[in-house]
Design an enzyme around this catalytic site. Structure first.
Site, PDB file in Angstrom:
ATOM      1  N   LYS A  27       0.881  -1.860   0.154  1.00 42.02           N
ATOM      2  CA  LYS A  27       0.042   0.334   0.208  1.00 42.02           C
ATOM      3  C   LYS A  27       0.792   1.089   0.078  1.00 42.02           C
ATOM      4  CE  LYS A  27      -3.477  -2.748  -0.394  1.00 42.02           C
ATOM      5  NZ  LYS A  27      -3.764  -3.210   0.290  1.00 42.02           N
TER       6      LYS A  27
HETATM    7  C1  PLP Z   1      -5.119  -4.780   0.734  1.00 38.32           C
HETATM    8  C2  PLP Z   1      -6.167  -4.660   1.074  1.00 38.32           C
HETATM    9  C3  PLP Z   1      -7.355  -4.781   1.509  1.00 38.32           C
HETATM   10  C4  PLP Z   1      -6.846  -5.528   2.969  1.00 38.32           C
HETATM   11  O1  PLP Z   1      -5.210  -5.110   3.252  1.00 38.32           O
HETATM   12  P1  PLP Z   1      -4.116  -5.828   4.761  1.00 38.32           P
HETATM   13  O2  PLP Z   1      -4.297  -4.980   5.193  1.00 38.32           O
HETATM   14  O3  PLP Z   1      -3.834  -6.753   3.668  1.00 38.32           O
HETATM   15  O4  PLP Z   1      -5.427  -6.769   4.928  1.00 38.32           O
HETATM   16  C5  PLP Z   1      -9.049  -4.881   1.373  1.00 38.32           C
HETATM   17  N1  PLP Z   1      -9.507  -3.983   0.869  1.00 38.32           N
HETATM   18  C6  PLP Z   1      -8.598  -3.930   0.044  1.00 38.32           C
HETATM   19  C7  PLP Z   1      -9.652  -2.611  -0.832  1.00 38.32           C
HETATM   20  C8  PLP Z   1      -6.889  -3.762  -0.025  1.00 38.32           C
HETATM   21  O5  PLP Z   1      -6.780  -2.940  -1.283  1.00 38.32           O
END
Ligand code: PLP
Length: 424
Positions: A205
């Site tokens: 992210k």
């Molecule tokens: C990455 C992501 C998640 C999950 O995030 P994690 O921290 O890996 O559990 C949930 N929703 C969206 C839209 C994402 O891109």
């Protein structure tokens, strides 16, 4: 005319694009301080001062609240945990319907199932790729309990309209803003636009601490329920004097001091990592506009896009070349371009076969559920058209890309589109 690499010509780009790197000396120092303290996590799953975590966890939460202008931030060990906790805090139970986007990471919808809720997939808007307010409205039934909205690709959903619908029907709204930290909507940060917002801090992210997440809310009762679910609620409710024990089966969703220390450093960098994404996107959009059959991402009025992913629409009817051919041609030019995004969630085996918990198909077969489930292909035509026909996506905006990297992307697109007859 330049010969396309897919037809044996020279590729525009011969070296891989740089990785997105955000970790530096600040994070290294912060981690060493935690290690030197020897206290790697201070959480205790009992009613005590340590129920709320150690100093770095709590400091991160206070800083998150200040930065995003929200009353309560509750850290967790992933956005997935955060979504699960938010659905639990919302009071969703077996047979409750939860309206969700089909075009997102799978956890956004699985969160409903964890509490026995039934995901109901509304369709997306063809310009923002987020849930369409009209489609949400069409999915509401007397059984609807909550809506999970996703700020997909970094563009906030149409939250004014969605919150108005939610108020009309007394629904709780959870905003999955894993992809849009630092984006905003009519002057407010994405993630702070619903009853609860969920941020991700996973490695992929915009900012990260390895694995982590933050749930935010202005509602003190929801904040308390989130804190309880995060940390073994069932053993704490009596001593804490909690009366509403619905969904107070707790988990261990706790963030460690190491991740909190890294996340605090990353938060300081957020704006410096979002601004270059916008600059890169603006450059690409300027340079790629006008290529026939290609539509760069649209930004709605009042929106600051976070550009987690750069998403374009492709019109094969206009070019006479199938999407997979143009994608293959750009990949041959050295551009890591993808077609579609993730498969519409309802096409996953879990929904197609309606098997989640146990062999008998709970919650889909829960006898208390009075609605009808429909996960057939075709239920979300815009999502399917985007995924199977139109959408192109690339990780083309991150802050480690240079102007030269962006120019290579532009050169490759121009080359492919100007020589498109060689692909027909
Ligand atoms: C990455 C992501 C998640 C999950 O995030 P994690 O921290 O890996 O559990 C949930 N929703 C969206 C839209 C994402 O891109």
């Amino acid at each position: 005319m330049a010969k396309l690499a897919i037809n044996g010509g020279e590729p525009v780009r011969k070296t891989p694009f740089p990785l997105y790197v955000t970790i530096g000396d600040e994070e290294k120092r912060a981690v060493m301080e935690v290690l030197d303290s020897t206290v790697l996590s201070k959480f205790l799953g009992t009613w005590s001062p340590d129920f709320f975590g150690g100093p770095r966890v709590q400091k991160l939460e206070r800083e998150w609240e200040a930065y995003f202008g929200i009353k309560h931030a509750v850290s967790v060990n992933s956005a997935t945990s955060g979504l699960y906790a938010a659905v639990g805090a919302a009071g969703v139970g077996p047979g409750d319907e939860v309206i969700v986007s089909p075009y997102t990471m799978s956890a956004s919808a699985a969160a409903a199932l964890v509490y026995g809720g039934i995901p109901v997939f509304a369709d997306i808007d063809p310009d923002t790729f987020c849930l369409s307010p009209a489609s949400i409205r069409a999915c509401i039934t007397p059984r609807t309990k909550a809506i999970i909205v996703v700020d997909i690709f970094g563009h906030p959903a149409e939250m004014n309209e969605i919150m108005a619908i939610a108020r009309e029907y007394n629904l709780i709204v959870i905003e999955d803003t894993a992809q849009a930290p630092g984006a905003s909507y009519h002057g407010k940060f994405a993630g702070t636009l619903a009853d609860m917002g969920v941020f991700s801090l996973n490695y992929h992210k915009t900012i990260h601490c390895g694995e982590g997440g933050i749930v935010v809310t202005d509602n003190p009762e929801l904040a308390e329920r989130l804190q309880l679910i995060r940390n073994h609620a069932e053993v704490v409710v009596k001593k804490k004097g909690v009366e509403n024990i619905v969904n107070m089966v707790g988990f261990n969703y706790r963030m460690t001091e190491i991740e909190a220390a890294i996340a605090a450093e990353q938060l300081k960098k957020l704006e410096g990592l979002v601004a270059p994404r916008i600059e890169a996107a603006d450059f690409l959009t300027r340079e790629l506009s006008g290529l026939p059959g290609l539509t760069p991402p649209a930004v709605q009025p009042g929106v600051r896009h976070g550009y987690y992913v750069y998403v374009m629409k492709y019109d094969a009817a206009a070019t006479g070349v199938p999407r997979e051919r143009i994608v293959a041609a750009l990949q041959a030019e050295g551009i890591p371009l993808g077609q579609g995004y993730v498969e519409p969630i309802y096409l996953q085996p879990m929904y197609q076969q309606r098997i989640a918990y146990g062999k008998d198909g709970f919650p889909f077969t829960y006898p208390g559920y009075q609605g009808t489930i429909n996960y057939e292909r075709g239920i979300c035509p815009v999502t399917e058209r985007m995924h199977f026909q139109e959408l192109l996506h690339g990780d083309f905006c991150h802050a480690s890309l240079s102007r030269g990297d962006l120019e290579d992307i532009v050169r490759a697109f121009r080359k492919a589109f100007e020589n498109i007859s060689g692909l027909a």
